[in-house]
Design an enzyme around this catalytic site. Structure first.
Site, PDB file in Angstrom:
ATOM      1  N   GLU A  42      41.354  36.743  49.009  1.00 15.32           N
ATOM      2  CA  GLU A  42      40.556  35.572  49.374  1.00 15.32           C
ATOM      3  C   GLU A  42      41.461  34.359  49.633  1.00 15.32           C
ATOM      4  OE1 GLU A  42      36.858  33.111  47.232  1.00 15.32           O
ATOM      5  OE2 GLU A  42      38.263  34.280  46.025  1.00 15.32           O
ATOM      6  N   LYS A 112      31.032  34.710  51.728  1.00 11.61           N
ATOM      7  CA  LYS A 112      30.837  34.771  50.278  1.00 11.61           C
ATOM      8  C   LYS A 112      29.456  34.239  49.917  1.00 11.61           C
ATOM      9  CE  LYS A 112      33.321  33.415  46.052  1.00 11.61           C
ATOM     10  NZ  LYS A 112      34.595  32.808  45.585  1.00 11.61           N
ATOM     11  N   CYS A 145      35.100  37.975  45.523  1.00 13.12           N
ATOM     12  CA  CYS A 145      35.345  37.359  44.229  1.00 13.12           C
ATOM     13  C   CYS A 145      34.080  37.288  43.365  1.00 13.12           C
ATOM     14  CB  CYS A 145      36.002  36.002  44.442  1.00 13.12           C
ATOM     15  SG  CYS A 145      36.930  35.388  43.008  1.00 13.12           S
TER      16      CYS A 145
END
Length: 270
Positions: A42, A112, A145
């Site tokens: 990321e 995300k 994440c």
């Protein structure tokens, strides 16, 4: 399925040229060692600890220089590539990634969906829709994440047939215990492979890892050093795990919202 390479980088904040040079150098090494799927962490190109105005200056569109370069490299190397980037779209910033086929075709982009902590000062949540991506190497899912800390996105991907869920991350030392618990848990919950690709430096705990469908950590990278984590994925391990641990077969799908819609990845969470 394939040989995967987690490119565990040590980005320098705001130094996009140096970070790009590091990424390409490490990727070339991985390709030379037989990698068929390359995954970067990321925000590897920008670094993580920047202010919104700095991300705005460095962010790109999904057809910008970074994605275009890696489309060319995927074609040159004959590899599938998962490459995150800071994305700008109108007035909004997203933490995004692109999935690129070995032909250079852009198969999908993903934003995300659960933005963490101080990221909310800069970034917008992406849509909470989770779709399997069909690649020449098999069916993959992608999360970024914090997304993996919720059980539902990984489960929705598994129910659509994902064999491997890829999780580019910037995961901190303070949350290291969660990294060590949740990646194996999501693999075991869904009897799929999980590949977590982390950074080092900037307070990140490294330890990129590939987890088998029974929750066993197959390989793990250094806690502090940039490195390439290479490992073969054996798809037959999925069937073996599911024969012993029938979580998906015994799962009551009525517990999920959306009924039949979830089979096409159209379930929206929250």
């Amino acid at each position: 399925m394939c040989k995967v390479a987690a490119i565990q980088m040590k980005p320098a904040s705001g130094q996009t040229d140096a970070n790009l040079q590091q990424a390409v150098f490490m990727a070339e090494q991985a390709v030379g060692e037989g990698a068929e799927l390359l995954v970067f962490p990321e925000l590897w190109k920008t670094g993580y600890h920047l202010k919104k105005e700095e991300f705005l200056r460095l962010a790109e569109t999904r057809d910008g220089k970074t994605v275009s370069l890696f489309r060319d490299l995927a074609r040159k190397w004959g590899t599938v590539i998962v490459v995150p980037f800071a994305e700008i779209d109108g007035d909004h910033l997203y933490i995004s990634l692109a999935v690129i086929e070995r032909t250079g075709e852009l198969l999908a982009t993903y934003r995300k969906s659960f933005v963490w902590g101080k990221e909310k000062d800069s970034f917008t949540n992406g849509e909470r829709q989770y779709r399997v991506i069909h690649t020449s190497l098999g069916k993959i899912g992608v999360l970024i994440c914090y997304d993996i800390e919720f059980p539902e996105p990984a489960r929705l991907l598994a129910l659509q047939g994902a064999e491997l869920i890829i999780v580019p991350s910037v995961w901190s030392f303070g949350a290291e215990t969660r990294w060590d618990i949740q990646l194996p848990a999501r693999a075991l919950d869904n009897t799929v492979f999980i590949l977590g690709v982390n950074t080092v430096g900037e307070g990140s705990c490294g330890k990129s890892k590939l987890v088998a469908p029974d929750g066993q950590v197959l390989c793990e990278a250094s806690r502090e050093e940039a490195c390439i984590l290479l490992h073969d994925i054996q798809p037959e391990l999925i069937g073996k795990a599911r024969a012993r641990i029938p979580y998906l077969a015994d799962f009551d799908e009525s517990l999920l919202p959306g009924g039949e819609a979830r089979k096409s990845g159209m379930v929206i969470l929250g």
